[in-house]
Design a protein around this motif. Structure first.
Motif, PDB file in Angstrom:
ATOM      1  N   THR A 121       7.912  29.410  -1.645  1.00 61.73           N
ATOM      2  CA  THR A 121       7.683  28.537  -0.576  1.00 61.73           C
ATOM      3  C   THR A 121       6.891  29.018   0.404  1.00 61.73           C
ATOM      4  O   THR A 121       6.644  30.059   0.870  1.00 61.73           O
ATOM      5  CB  THR A 121       9.263  28.750   0.125  1.00 61.73           C
ATOM      6  OG1 THR A 121      10.088  28.321  -0.647  1.00 61.73           O
ATOM      7  CG2 THR A 121       9.297  27.633   1.361  1.00 61.73           C
ATOM      8  N   LYS A 122       5.993  27.785   0.874  1.00 56.83           N
ATOM      9  CA  LYS A 122       5.168  28.257   1.861  1.00 56.83           C
ATOM     10  C   LYS A 122       5.391  27.228   3.039  1.00 56.83           C
ATOM     11  O   LYS A 122       5.601  26.017   2.864  1.00 56.83           O
ATOM     12  CB  LYS A 122       3.885  27.825   1.415  1.00 56.83           C
ATOM     13  CG  LYS A 122       2.564  28.132   2.539  1.00 56.83           C
ATOM     14  CD  LYS A 122       1.225  27.794   2.025  1.00 56.83           C
ATOM     15  CE  LYS A 122       0.139  28.087   2.893  1.00 56.83           C
ATOM     16  NZ  LYS A 122      -1.110  27.765   2.624  1.00 56.83           N
ATOM     17  N   ILE A 123       5.797  27.795   4.367  1.00 55.25           N
ATOM     18  CA  ILE A 123       5.914  26.919   5.543  1.00 55.25           C
ATOM     19  C   ILE A 123       4.431  27.211   6.443  1.00 55.25           C
ATOM     20  O   ILE A 123       4.225  28.324   6.802  1.00 55.25           O
ATOM     21  CB  ILE A 123       7.054  27.492   6.188  1.00 55.25           C
ATOM     22  CG1 ILE A 123       8.236  27.483   5.356  1.00 55.25           C
ATOM     23  CG2 ILE A 123       7.073  26.676   7.597  1.00 55.25           C
ATOM     24  CD1 ILE A 123       9.687  28.047   5.893  1.00 55.25           C
ATOM     25  N   SER A 124       3.871  25.891   6.716  1.00 62.64           N
ATOM     26  CA  SER A 124       2.806  25.927   7.555  1.00 62.64           C
ATOM     27  C   SER A 124       2.999  25.205   8.810  1.00 62.64           C
ATOM     28  O   SER A 124       3.712  24.284   8.994  1.00 62.64           O
ATOM     29  CB  SER A 124       1.644  25.426   6.761  1.00 62.64           C
ATOM     30  OG  SER A 124       1.917  24.167   6.362  1.00 62.64           O
ATOM     31  N   ALA A 125       2.373  25.802   9.885  1.00 63.31           N
ATOM     32  CA  ALA A 125       2.419  25.090  11.322  1.00 63.31           C
ATOM     33  C   ALA A 125       1.136  25.361  11.933  1.00 63.31           C
ATOM     34  O   ALA A 125       0.170  25.937  11.693  1.00 63.31           O
ATOM     35  CB  ALA A 125       3.687  25.660  12.096  1.00 63.31           C
TER      36      ALA A 125
ATOM     37  N   ALA B  14       3.770  31.270   6.721  1.00 68.10           N
ATOM     38  CA  ALA B  14       4.812  31.844   6.017  1.00 68.10           C
ATOM     39  C   ALA B  14       5.106  31.712   4.660  1.00 68.10           C
ATOM     40  O   ALA B  14       5.385  30.505   4.486  1.00 68.10           O
ATOM     41  CB  ALA B  14       5.957  31.864   7.123  1.00 68.10           C
ATOM     42  N   THR B  15       5.313  32.770   4.049  1.00 68.11           N
ATOM     43  CA  THR B  15       5.487  32.493   2.643  1.00 68.11           C
ATOM     44  C   THR B  15       6.783  33.396   2.237  1.00 68.11           C
ATOM     45  O   THR B  15       7.028  34.357   2.649  1.00 68.11           O
ATOM     46  CB  THR B  15       4.509  33.019   1.485  1.00 68.11           C
ATOM     47  OG1 THR B  15       4.315  34.125   1.800  1.00 68.11           O
ATOM     48  CG2 THR B  15       3.192  32.223   1.765  1.00 68.11           C
TER      49      THR B  15
ATOM     50  N   LEU C 293      12.928  32.690   2.471  1.00 66.71           N
ATOM     51  CA  LEU C 293      12.740  31.913   3.656  1.00 66.71           C
ATOM     52  C   LEU C 293      13.681  30.945   3.817  1.00 66.71           C
ATOM     53  O   LEU C 293      14.477  30.567   2.988  1.00 66.71           O
ATOM     54  CB  LEU C 293      11.410  31.146   3.722  1.00 66.71           C
ATOM     55  CG  LEU C 293       9.965  31.874   3.727  1.00 66.71           C
ATOM     56  CD1 LEU C 293       8.943  31.053   3.777  1.00 66.71           C
ATOM     57  CD2 LEU C 293      10.094  32.943   4.838  1.00 66.71           C
ATOM     58  N   PRO C 294      14.303  30.948   5.080  1.00 68.44           N
ATOM     59  CA  PRO C 294      15.320  30.045   5.454  1.00 68.44           C
ATOM     60  C   PRO C 294      14.970  28.525   5.025  1.00 68.44           C
ATOM     61  O   PRO C 294      13.686  28.147   5.063  1.00 68.44           O
ATOM     62  CB  PRO C 294      15.709  30.129   6.907  1.00 68.44           C
ATOM     63  CG  PRO C 294      14.355  30.913   7.387  1.00 68.44           C
ATOM     64  CD  PRO C 294      13.750  31.713   6.343  1.00 68.44           C
ATOM     65  N   ILE C 295      16.011  27.823   4.828  1.00 66.44           N
ATOM     66  CA  ILE C 295      15.658  26.250   4.545  1.00 66.44           C
ATOM     67  C   ILE C 295      15.040  25.621   5.761  1.00 66.44           C
ATOM     68  O   ILE C 295      15.673  25.661   6.668  1.00 66.44           O
ATOM     69  CB  ILE C 295      16.941  25.693   4.021  1.00 66.44           C
ATOM     70  CG1 ILE C 295      17.422  26.148   2.852  1.00 66.44           C
ATOM     71  CG2 ILE C 295      16.756  24.024   3.915  1.00 66.44           C
ATOM     72  CD1 ILE C 295      18.821  25.634   2.358  1.00 66.44           C
TER      73      ILE C 295
END
Length: 701
Positions: A403-407, A416-417, A442-444
């Protein structure tokens, strides 16, 4: 095992076995290792017994001798070979084994039909399959380039090592350097020394650079769920720059939150070749490469596994097809349940039916013979590791969700990965991986979720590289492209190719590393139960004085590439031999004419106090509570009394005060017992180790 498995009505003879094979009378014999070797220079001419610049350069060897103690065996083998109608060579399948068998053929003078066995195991079933018909054996001509390459390698190693070792040892001694052993130079030995010394100087000259890590702690507005983002920036070393970035991040909101997920399937780890086996057990148990190779060779000799001196990790199709038969009696011993195995699975390491492997080698595999020895010690660990890696090829992939969260915050990108494990598959049997501890889920998060947060910074600094452990030297030789200078990038690119197995023969790397330690160029330091390789003072002095093209590895790597070209028929053996023969001759002549270019600084500080164990020099050192003396060569220690070492009654450690070659002699006075010519009366005096002049010690009144 060969004779018992294949020959009918076999009978032992003085140097082998006779019997029937495929309705033909056969004689089976063994060389028990090397049967021939090059003659040393002084065996060709007594003048070479004394190391002198006048006898250099020494030419490439052309004459062989029978290894001492094997004269009768060689005679019997030669007689048997010249009475046979078909000669089958079945030595070890690595290039050196091919060369040694070919040398036996050449020395016998045999000119008849030839076949070659490519068998890589002592397993009786596999031997019986290959020798069920002589037609199943390989045509020998396909092995001739391998033999030619190894012959060229042996000649160049001889030329390179003997000439440069003698050259630099004599030059060092002419400069009155206090040496307890020769300045050993060898193609792979000098490469290992260079790799270790380069790392040493990187550590010694390292200056830490402080820098700042910038991250962003974001909290979801609806439930305060926290995510720590990394800010996508180059390393910041300036405090003002750090403060500016933090200020800008704190003034802007979090926007453009996006989430990307993908499933990742990781195939089983490769079956072992020699180097990966040495590295795996070195990391886990701190075994040295030599220990691992010795244990693997013993397991091979006892029929538990295939040939260990291999540089390839491929699995022949026939071995994959009989995997169930091989593993069925072994899985329980190594703690793997049958329910984890799917014998229909085929990984990328399996050679397809009918395809030819480019390498003469394949992976180290179990033969199917059950372990019937004590289940402890290094041989058991080797057996487990090889069997486990083979079994892994038939297990499910390791599966996880990445999972990769980008902002974005202003002009800055945040990322964040994390990973969520779905199925451990083969990883659950990999001892070096504790994946549950490494899992960072990572959290959902949904695209568009709103966050607020705070930027933060942590201060850190760059760290020096670590010292090499023994197994890491094997890794370095295998991945030699990482140590070739940027000025030779084309050469480095060559060594990144999959079919190129690095610098030196996998069969001899561990032994060469041990020789470099034995010659006192490297030493082992034990720290926190781990063994690290360090250069000795002698090793550093030699590294600093050797020609740059040797210490930067470019020359040695070019030689390795060209030897491979001989094997691949891209270059002629004579062309490669002449190229490096000429290099050695030019180097020898250059240093003979310009001896000051060999700037060898004595690794031994002359203090005037001689070690009672090895005769080298003692040096005064201080510990927390006392002062003591330690030998700079062998490490022997003695206590201090009035700033002098405590020695036995026969010990003398006085520096010579005489002139030698128009300058102060640097020799050490040693006890000398002689007899007067006229009365035959014994007398005791001191004799210098360098200028050989006598000094008579003062007697107390």
């Amino acid at each position: 095992m060969f004779s018992n498995t294949l020959l009918k009505n076999s009978a032992a003879t003085k140097s082998g076995y006779t019997g029937m094979l495929n309705e033909q009378t056969c004689f089976v014999t063994y060389t028990n290792g090397h049967l021939y070797s090059f003659k040393m220079p002084d065996e060709n001419d007594p003048k070479y017994k004394i190391w002198s610049l006048d006898t250099l350069p020494i030419e490439c060897p052309s004459e062989f001798k029978v290894i001492e103690g094997k004269e009768e065996l060689a005679k019997t083998i030669n007689e048997a070979i010249n009475h046979c109608k078909l000669l089958v060579l079945a030595s070890d399948p690595d290039p050196q084994g091919v060369y040694l068998a070919d040398l036996v053929r050449k020395m016998s003078g045999y000119k008849g039909p030839l076949k070659r066995s490519g068998i890589k195991t002592h397993d009786p079933k596999r031997l019986a399959e290959q020798f069920s018909s002589f037609e199943n054996l390989d045509e020998y001509r396909q092995y001739l380039p391998i033999a030619a390459s190894e012959a060229c390698r042996s000649m160049l190693d001889y030329k390179f090592g003997i000439n440069l070792t003698r050259l630099f040892t004599v030059l060092a001694k002419k400069n009155n350097v206090n040496m307890r052993s020769p300045a050993v130079v060898g193609r792979i030995q000098s490469s290992i020394l260079s790799i270790v010394c380069q790392r040493h100087y990187q550590i010694v000259n390292f200056k830490p650079t402080p820098f700042y890590n910038i991250f962003y702690d974001a909290y979801r507005n609806v439930d305060n769920t926290k995510i720590r983002f990394k800010v996508d920036l180059e390393r910041i070393t300036d405090i003002e720059e750090k403060d500016r970035v933090l200020s800008e991040l704190s003034q802007e909101p979090v926007k453009n939150v996006d989430v990307k997920e993908k499933e990742v399937f990781e195939s089983p780890a490769e079956p072992h070749k020699q180097s990966t086996l040495q590295v795996a057990l070195g990391k886990r148990f701190n075994y040295s490469p030599s220990q691992v190779l010795e244990a693997a060779s013993a397991n091979y000799d006892d029929g538990y596994q295939s040939y260990p001196r291999t540089d390839d990790n491929k699995i022949e199709f026939s071995e994959w097809a009989r995997a169930e038969q091989t593993l069925q009696g072994l899985l329980e011993d190594i703690g793997i349940g049958k329910e984890f195995i799917n014998y229909s699975k085929r990984t990328s390491f399996v050679i397809r039916a009918g395809e030819q492997n480019d390498s003469a080698h394949t992976a180290i595999l179990p033969t199917g013979k059950s372990w019937d020895k004590e289940k402890s010690g290094i041989r058991w660990e080797v057996f487990q590791e090889i069997t486990r890696r083979f079994a892994m090829q038939f297990m499910d992939d390791f599966e996880y969700e990445h999972t990769k969260i980008s902002a974005r915050v202003g002009s800055y990108s945040l990322n964040a990965t994390g990973n969520t494990i779905k199925s451990f598959g083969w990883k659950q049997f990999e001892p070096s991986d504790d994946m549950e501890e490494k899992e960072k889920a990572l959290p959902i998060v949904n695209p568009g979720d709103e966050f607020t947060g705070t930027p933060k910074a942590s201060r850190s600094s760059t760290k020096p590289p670590k010292r090499f452990q023994q197994h890491e030297i094997i890794e370095a030789l295998e991945n030699i492209h990482k140590y070739i200078p940027e000025s030779h990038q084309e050469l480095a690119m060559y060594f990144t190719q999959a079919e190129v197995c690095g610098l030196g023969s996998p069969a001899t790397r561990a032994g060469t590393l041990q020789k470099t330690i034995n010659y006192k160029l490297l030493e082992i330091s034990i720290e926190k139960k781990k063994s690290y390789i360090l250069p000795t003072k002698m090793g550093l002095s030699l590294y600093d004085a050797l020609p740059y093209e040797i210490t930067n590895l470019s020359l040695i790597c070019e030689m390795e590439r060209d030897l491979t070209f001989v094997m691949n028929k891209r270059k002629k053996m004579s062309e490669v031999k002449n190229t490096y023969d000429e290099y050695v001759n030019k180097t020898v002549n250059h240093y003979i004419n310009n001896p000051d270019d060999f700037d060898f600084q004595s690794p031994i500080q002359v203090t005037g106090y001689e070690c009672g164990v090895c005769g080298s020099q003692l040096i005064q050192l201080e510990s927390k509570n006392s002062t003591y003396w330690r030998c700079q060569s062998c490490g022997a220690a003695t206590s201090d009394f009035n700033n002098k070492p405590v020695q036995n009654a026969n010990g003398h450690g006085t520096a010579c005060q005489k002139q030698h070659l128009d300058k102060d002699c640097t020799g050490i006075l040693k006890t000398f017992v002689g007899k007067k010519r006229d009365t035959n009366e014994k007398f005791v005096t001191l004799k210098c180790s360098v200028c050989r002049q006598f000094s008579y010690p003062k007697r107390d009144k």
